[in-house]
Design an enzyme around this catalytic site. Structure first.
Site, short mmCIF file in Angstrom:
data_model
loop_
_atom_site.label_atom_id
_atom_site.label_comp_id
_atom_site.label_asym_id
_atom_site.label_seq_id
_atom_site.Cartn_x
_atom_site.Cartn_y
_atom_site.Cartn_z
N VAL A 137 31.92 30.05 -3.70
CA VAL A 137 31.54 29.55 -2.37
C VAL A 137 30.46 30.41 -1.73
CG1 VAL A 137 33.82 28.54 -1.95
CG2 VAL A 137 33.33 30.85 -1.14
N GLU A 138 30.05 31.49 -2.39
CA GLU A 138 29.01 32.34 -1.80
C GLU A 138 27.73 32.26 -2.64
OE1 GLU A 138 30.50 36.06 -0.03
OE2 GLU A 138 32.52 35.37 -0.44
#
Lengths: 353, 353
Positions: A140-141
C-alpha cells in the site's frame, strides 16, 4: 525497549517527583525537575548503532530518500510521506500510497526519529535502518521489492560510485541492507533544536510564561510519565486508553497495535508513546490520524490515559508547552539524482492486490 | 507564437544556411552558424512579461511550488511531477495524479521553461503564470479549485504575510492570480547552464569532438529548423509526422494536439517542438511518453519529420550533442512551509468523476 512494567514505574516516579515542585516554581526549579525527565537534543549528528555515519553515507542516503524510482510506480519516495517542508510527515489522516491505497496508520515525522527507541507506531522496527526497508516493500506504500530496488540502483553508474564511496572496501556494496543503512545515516541528520532545548540548556527566557506553566502541568499531571526522554515520547509502549478507552472513531477496533508484533494479550491496543517534538506541525494526531486539533488531542489524552479532565486553561498551557517543541528544521538542499539508463527497470503503476 | 508558415520558412532558412558550412568545420565555424540558430542561456534570472521578479515573490513561489496542500488530496505539489532532483520532470510515461488517474501527456521539464514561447505540448498557455493554474485544477492532476487554494492559503497567517511581501500595496494579495505569478517567479530561476552554452559563449573545448559533429549534423539535417532558439525547441508548432506519421504507439490517434486549442484542421497532430535542454534526463520521450531511449527518439524524428534515415553513427553523434544540453541544476534549498490551522480545508482523497 521498555516493558509496560518499567513504564508504569516511570509513571509512579514522575508522579512522586513532581509532588515536590513548588506551587509557583521559578524557571530554574522547573528545569531541575525537567532534566530528570527530558534531555535536550545534541548539537551534532548522533552516533548510530552498527552504522558509522560518514559524509559519503549521508549524501547517498539523501539521494535515496528523495528518489521516487525507489517505488514500483516511480511516484513515491521516502520524502513523499516524510515531507521535510511540512514537519517531516504528510499531514494526512493516513498516507496515500501505490494505486491510491490508504495506509493503515498516520505517518510519523522523520525529524529526530533517530532518537526513538524503536520505529513505527507498534515499534516493530528496532531502528531506522530496519524501518527504511518497510515502506519500500509495503504493497500500500511503495510496492517495490528489494531485488527491483537493487536492480534500479545498479542500472545507474553514479549510484554504484556513491555506494562504493559510502561503503568502502565492500565487494558488492549496492545491497538492500546498505540502501537502508544510508537512509538511516541521512535521517540521523534531521534534527530540529527547539526553544525547549534552549530552556533545558539554561535559557530561562526560551519558554513563555504560559509554556513554562504548561511544562509544569505536563510533568505534574503525569503526561511526562509516557512522553519523556529526548523526544518527549517515542521511548515506551502503553495501552491507548490506559484509564478510559477513547471511541472507535479515534481508536479503531481493528488495529490492535503492538499485539500484532508480540501476540501477547497484554499488548492489545498498545502503541509506542508518540514522540512530541514538532507536534504542532504534524496534525492530524494519533495512529488513526482522526484528530486535527492539538488542544483536542491533549484533552483526549488526559481522559484516556490519566482519567482526568483538564480545564480549558490547562489545555491551553500544555499546548503552549507543546508549541515550544517546534524546532528549527534542518536546511536541506535537494540532491541531483542520476539519470536512468537503458537497463533501469521501468516504473509500473499497476496495482497487484 | 509562430504560425506553421513561419515555421516552414525557418526550416527552409536553416536548410540554406547549413549548405554553406564546410565539410569538416572548425569549432569556430560551427559556432558561427550555431549562433544564427540558437542562443545561450542568460547568466541571470530573465525578466518575465507582466510579472516583475523580486526575491519575496521567488521565495513565496518556491513555497507554493513545494506545497502538497495546493492539491485537493494533499498528496501532490508542482514538485511531484516537476521533480527538481530528476531533470525537472517525473520520468513517467504520463503523470499519475489524483485518484491514481493517468494524465494524458508526458510532463515536460520545468527547467528553463520560462524561455518557451508558450507552455504545454499544445501551447495552450501563453506563459508560466497561465500554465501554473492548469494542473492545480485538472481533475486528473491536483483536482483542486481556485477557491479552495485561496481558502487554504488564507488559513495560514504566514502565507498571508508572504503574499503581502510579494505583492506590496495590494488590498487583497492572496489571490489565485498572484499564486500563479509567484510560481512563475520561482520557476524563472530554474535555469540550467550547460556545456552547449559554454560552447556558444566561445569555449571550443566545451563540446567533445563527437558532440561537435552531432551539433553540425543537427543543423545540417534540419533538426534545428524546429528545435532552435534558446531552448533548442519550445518556440514553434509543427505536425508530428511532417513527412511520415509515426505509428499509433508513439502518436496515439485520439490526441490531436493543437487542434484542440485552435480547432483548425491544419493543426491536427500539431505539437510544440519539444525544448531539448536536459533531454538526456527526461525520458521517456514525446507527448505520449512511449519511447525511453534517446537514440531511438532521434531515429523516429529523422524519419517522421525529415523523411530520412540517420545512420547509427549519425544518431550517436546527435545524441552526444544532446547530452551537451544537460545543464547544471540550480541549487534549491527546501522551503519550510507554514503549519495548517483550524480553518485550513482538510485534504480530500475522494475522486469525483
Amino acid at each position: 525497549m521498555k516493558s509496560l512494567l518499567t513504564s508504569m514505574a516511570a509513571l509512579l516516579f514522575a508522579g512522586v517527583a513532581t509532588v515536590a515542585l513548588a506551587a509557583d516554581p521559578t524557571p530554574a526549579e522547573v528545569r531541575e525537575f525537567a532534566l530528570d525527565i527530558f534531555r535536550p537534543l545534541p548539537s551534532t549528528v548522533p552516533a548510530v548503532k552498527d552504522n558509522p555515519i560518514t559524509p559519503a553515507k549521508i549524501s547517498l542516503g539523501k539521494a535515496l530518500f528523495f528518489d521516487p524510482r525507489m517505488s514500483a510506480s516511480g511516484v513515491f519516495s521516502c520524502y513523499s510521506c516524510h515531507n521535510l517542508t511540512t514537519g517531516g510527515d504528510d499531514n494526512l489522516e493516513t498516507s496515500i500510497g501505490h494505486g491510491w491505497q490508504k495506509g493503515p496508520r498516520n505517518a510519523p515525522t522523520v525529524f529526530n526519529a533517530v532518537f526513538n527507541t524503536a520505529q513505527f507506531w507498534d515499534g516493530r522496527a528496532d531502528d531506522l535502518k530496519a524501518q527504511a526497508k518497510g515502506p519500500v516493500q509495503a504493497g500500500v506504500e511503495m510496492a517495490n521489492t528489494p531485488d527491483n530496488v537493487v536492480a534500479t540502483l545498479k542500472s545507474m553508474p553514479q549510484y554504484i560510485e556513491w555506494f562504493e564511496a559510502a561503503f568502502p572496501g565492500e565487494d558488492d556494496p549496492v545491497t538492500f541492507d546498505n540502501f537502508a543503512m544510508a537512509i538511516e545515516a541521512f535521517e540521523a541528520t534531521l534534527i530540529t533544536p527547539a526553544p525547549f532545548d534552549s530552556f533545558l540548556n539554561g535559557d530561562d527566557a526560551a519558554l513563555s510564561e504560559e509554556a513554562l506553566a504548561g511544562l509544569n502541568l505536563f510533568m505534574d499531571k503525569g503526561c511526562a510519565s509516557c512522553h519523556n526522554g529526548i523526544n518527549v515520547g517515542g521511548e515506551g509502549y502503553y495501552p491507548f486508553g490506559l484509564v478510559e478507552k477513547p471511541g472507535a472513531d479515534v481508536l479503531p477496533e481493528n488495529d490492535m497495535g503492538r499485539f500484532a508484533v508480540t501476540e501477547t494479550a497484554d499488548d492489545s491496543y498498545v502503541f509506542r508513546a508518540g514522540p512530541l517534538r514538532n507536534i504542532a506541525l504534524t496534525a492530524p494526531y494519533f495512529h488513526s490520524g482522526k484528530v486535527w486539533d492539538l488542544k483536542q488531542a491533549v484533552e483526549i489524552m488526559a481522559v484516556s490515559q490519566l482519567g482526568e479532565e483538564v480545564t480549558d486553561d490547562e489545555a491551553n498551557k500544555i499546548v503552549a508547552f507543546l508549541d515550544s517543541l517546534t524546532g528549527r528544521a534542518p536546511e536541506v538542499t535537494l540532491p541531483i539524482l542520476p539519470a536512468e539508463t537503458d537497463s533501469t527497470p521501468r516504473p509500473s503503476a499497476q496495482v497487484v492486490q
